[in-house]
Write a protein that holds these residues in place. Structure first.
Motif, PDB file in Angstrom:
ATOM      1  N   ALA A   1      -9.577  36.063   1.025  1.00  0.00           N
ATOM      2  CA  ALA A   1      -8.287  36.312   1.227  1.00  0.00           C
ATOM      3  C   ALA A   1      -7.578  37.751   0.313  1.00  0.00           C
ATOM      4  CB  ALA A   1      -7.217  35.282   1.371  1.00  0.00           C
ATOM      5  N   ASP A   2      -7.773  37.208  -0.888  1.00  0.00           N
ATOM      6  CA  ASP A   2      -7.411  38.189  -1.932  1.00  0.00           C
ATOM      7  C   ASP A   2      -7.820  39.529  -1.680  1.00  0.00           C
ATOM      8  OD1 ASP A   2      -5.801  36.280  -3.213  1.00  0.00           O
ATOM      9  OD2 ASP A   2      -7.164  35.779  -4.801  1.00  0.00           O
ATOM     10  N   ALA A   3      -9.018  39.670  -1.306  1.00  0.00           N
ATOM     11  CA  ALA A   3      -9.665  40.823  -1.061  1.00  0.00           C
ATOM     12  C   ALA A   3      -9.275  41.580   0.190  1.00  0.00           C
ATOM     13  CB  ALA A   3     -11.183  40.733  -0.963  1.00  0.00           C
ATOM     14  N   LEU A   4      -8.948  40.742   1.235  1.00  0.00           N
ATOM     15  CA  LEU A   4      -8.114  41.586   2.361  1.00  0.00           C
ATOM     16  C   LEU A   4      -6.924  42.177   2.088  1.00  0.00           C
ATOM     17  CD1 LEU A   4      -9.398  38.699   4.878  1.00  0.00           C
ATOM     18  CD2 LEU A   4     -10.052  41.074   4.915  1.00  0.00           C
ATOM     19  N   ILE A   5      -6.143  41.496   1.362  1.00  0.00           N
ATOM     20  CA  ILE A   5      -4.781  41.726   0.987  1.00  0.00           C
ATOM     21  C   ILE A   5      -4.734  43.114   0.017  1.00  0.00           C
ATOM     22  CG2 ILE A   5      -2.787  41.198  -0.271  1.00  0.00           C
ATOM     23  CD1 ILE A   5      -3.004  38.383   0.460  1.00  0.00           C
ATOM     24  N   VAL A   6      -5.738  43.162  -0.842  1.00  0.00           N
ATOM     25  CA  VAL A   6      -5.914  44.347  -1.740  1.00  0.00           C
ATOM     26  C   VAL A   6      -6.504  45.369  -0.829  1.00  0.00           C
ATOM     27  CG1 VAL A   6      -7.645  45.398  -3.490  1.00  0.00           C
ATOM     28  CG2 VAL A   6      -6.569  43.062  -3.915  1.00  0.00           C
TER      29      VAL A   6
ATOM     30  N   GLN B   1     -14.800  45.083  -7.634  1.00  0.00           N
ATOM     31  CA  GLN B   1     -14.424  44.536  -9.017  1.00  0.00           C
ATOM     32  C   GLN B   1     -14.070  45.711 -10.004  1.00  0.00           C
ATOM     33  OE1 GLN B   1     -17.690  41.176  -8.534  1.00  0.00           O
ATOM     34  NE2 GLN B   1     -17.016  41.479 -10.715  1.00  0.00           N
ATOM     35  N   ARG B   2     -14.861  46.533  -9.945  1.00  0.00           N
ATOM     36  CA  ARG B   2     -14.787  47.893 -10.900  1.00  0.00           C
ATOM     37  C   ARG B   2     -13.433  48.542 -10.247  1.00  0.00           C
ATOM     38  NH1 ARG B   2     -19.490  49.469 -10.534  1.00  0.00           N
ATOM     39  NH2 ARG B   2     -19.040  51.146  -8.993  1.00  0.00           N
ATOM     40  N   THR B   3     -13.181  49.021  -9.025  1.00  0.00           N
ATOM     41  CA  THR B   3     -12.359  49.729  -8.552  1.00  0.00           C
ATOM     42  C   THR B   3     -10.961  49.083  -8.590  1.00  0.00           C
ATOM     43  OG1 THR B   3     -13.921  50.714  -7.299  1.00  0.00           O
ATOM     44  CG2 THR B   3     -11.695  51.088  -6.399  1.00  0.00           C
ATOM     45  N   PHE B   4     -10.698  47.770  -8.235  1.00  0.00           N
ATOM     46  CA  PHE B   4      -9.542  47.132  -8.089  1.00  0.00           C
ATOM     47  C   PHE B   4      -9.178  46.359  -9.107  1.00  0.00           C
ATOM     48  CE2 PHE B   4     -11.125  48.010  -3.851  1.00  0.00           C
ATOM     49  CZ  PHE B   4     -10.112  49.286  -3.594  1.00  0.00           C
ATOM     50  N   GLY B   5     -10.069  46.040 -10.207  1.00  0.00           N
ATOM     51  CA  GLY B   5      -9.980  45.255 -11.335  1.00  0.00           C
ATOM     52  C   GLY B   5      -9.748  43.667 -10.939  1.00  0.00           C
ATOM     53  N   VAL B   6     -10.475  43.171  -9.993  1.00  0.00           N
ATOM     54  CA  VAL B   6     -10.659  41.642  -9.525  1.00  0.00           C
ATOM     55  C   VAL B   6     -11.922  41.137  -9.526  1.00  0.00           C
ATOM     56  CG1 VAL B   6     -10.332  40.609  -7.284  1.00  0.00           C
ATOM     57  CG2 VAL B   6      -8.784  42.584  -7.651  1.00  0.00           C
ATOM     58  N   GLU B   7     -12.043  39.896 -10.255  1.00  0.00           N
ATOM     59  CA  GLU B   7     -13.081  39.372 -10.355  1.00  0.00           C
ATOM     60  C   GLU B   7     -13.273  38.017  -9.611  1.00  0.00           C
ATOM     61  OE1 GLU B   7     -15.393  39.856 -12.872  1.00  0.00           O
ATOM     62  OE2 GLU B   7     -14.548  41.963 -13.334  1.00  0.00           O
ATOM     63  N   PRO B   8     -14.444  37.570  -9.587  1.00  0.00           N
ATOM     64  CA  PRO B   8     -14.427  36.342  -8.548  1.00  0.00           C
ATOM     65  C   PRO B   8     -14.010  35.126  -9.202  1.00  0.00           C
ATOM     66  CG  PRO B   8     -16.559  37.103  -9.332  1.00  0.00           C
ATOM     67  CD  PRO B   8     -15.840  38.114  -9.574  1.00  0.00           C
ATOM     68  N   THR B   9     -13.446  34.206  -8.545  1.00  0.00           N
ATOM     69  CA  THR B   9     -12.918  32.975  -9.188  1.00  0.00           C
ATOM     70  C   THR B   9     -13.993  32.300  -9.847  1.00  0.00           C
ATOM     71  OG1 THR B   9     -11.185  32.677  -7.542  1.00  0.00           O
ATOM     72  CG2 THR B   9     -12.159  30.540  -8.558  1.00  0.00           C
ATOM     73  N   PRO B  10     -14.063  31.937 -11.180  1.00  0.00           N
ATOM     74  CA  PRO B  10     -15.186  31.373 -11.730  1.00  0.00           C
ATOM     75  C   PRO B  10     -15.877  30.236 -11.062  1.00  0.00           C
ATOM     76  CG  PRO B  10     -13.476  31.783 -13.349  1.00  0.00           C
ATOM     77  CD  PRO B  10     -12.803  31.938 -12.005  1.00  0.00           C
TER      78      PRO B  10
END
Length: 303
Positions: free
Chosen positions: A198-203, A283-292
């Protein structure tokens, strides 16, 4: 705040709609039944009805395709719906965000990246590949703005009971019984956490850097069925569970009576060899990491 239209209220669409609403957006959820989470405008509509979807998308900033027809109905259900989505995106000017999957890549060797060709020979996978190629062609022609977000097999709170890590996995885990799975138990496999989807879709819908290409959802390190069982059991304070593979002959026989089980043969290759998703570009482009992973497993057990 903007207007967002989420089509589909399954395990991904529900998470997406809730997150968008929590951010203060106007959210319309479109399903055949009119279902959807509280705090959203819920509309019953046939997605294949092009005129209706165009009407519902008027003035929207983003249109999210989170529909999930039953796998054995992809050949019949997807083409008319795909046409409606393209027409609505073009008529409204909304960014068209497609929830994709990894099937169009087909069997691979090594980690999957977004630049792999969509070379699967499966008719169902080719339907999904055609949907992306058609949307991308419309984007490149200047008719729409689009992107596709692809994840591996989902898990997390709100996941379907029929999923690989749904009740068929969790119920025997909690009971200390043998967990039975249809594929080899020690092969590494990427699992994508639903809130991360869901977070990736919003981004992707709100950042123009995402448009015009596909992206992989930030996804943690691959784990086998056995490793997942061990980690979940540890969180519950239970001994490591026994995880056993159901003989493939039995799975095939059951597939003669269950359309869904019958489709497992088409994705078996994803579990008989390492199936690893590389999400480093997102992850590199948007600075978003997966939930641990330990946090994600804990939420799954609590959900």
């Amino acid at each position: 705040m903007g207007k967002h239209v989420v089509v589909g209220s399954g395990q991904v669409g529900t998470h997406l709609a809730r997150k968008l609403a929590a951010q203060g957006h106007e959210v319309t959820v479109v399903t055949r039944s009119g279902s959807g989470p509280a705090g959203t405008t819920r509309v019953a509509a046939d997605v294949a009805d092009k005129a209706r979807l165009i009407e519902l998308t008027r003035g929207a900033d983003a249109l999210y395709n989170c529909v999930n027809p039953q796998y054995h109905r992809w050949l019949t259900d997807w083409p008319p719906m795909a046409g409606s989505f393209l027409a609505a995106a073009e008529a409204s000017g909304a960014v068209y965000v497609m929830l994709g999957n990894l099937y169009p890549y087909g069997p691979v060797t090594g980690p999957m990246t977004e630049d792999l060709p969509l070379s699967s020979t499966s008719a169902k996978a080719q339907v999904r590949a055609r949907m992306w190629h058609d949307a991308l062609a419309a984007h490149e022609a200047g008719r729409i703005r689009t992107t596709e977000v692809r994840g591996s097999d989902y898990f997390g709170p709100g996941g379907t009971d029929q999923g690989y890590l749904g009740d068929r996995f969790l119920v025997p885990l909690r009971a200390g019984k043998t967990i039975q799975v249809p594929y080899p138990v020690d092969v590494p496999h990427s699992w994508t956490y639903l809130p991360d989807v869901a977070d990736a879709l919003i981004v992707a819908g709100g950042d123009e850097r995402a448009w015009g290409r596909p992206w992989h959802v930030p996804t943690a390190e691959p784990l086998s069925f056995r490793q997942l069982g061990e980690r979940m059991a540890a969180q519950l304070g239970l001994p490591a569970p026994k995880v056993a593979q159901i003989p493939w002959a039995l799975v095939r026989a059951a597939g003669l009576f269950s359309p869904m089980l019958g489709e497992l043969k088409h994705v078996r290759y994803q579990f008989t060899a390492p199936y690893v998703l590389d999400s480093s570009a997102f992850q590199r482009t948007f600075g978003v990491e997966p939930t641990p992973i330990e946090q994600a497993l804990k939420a799954t057990l609590e959900g």
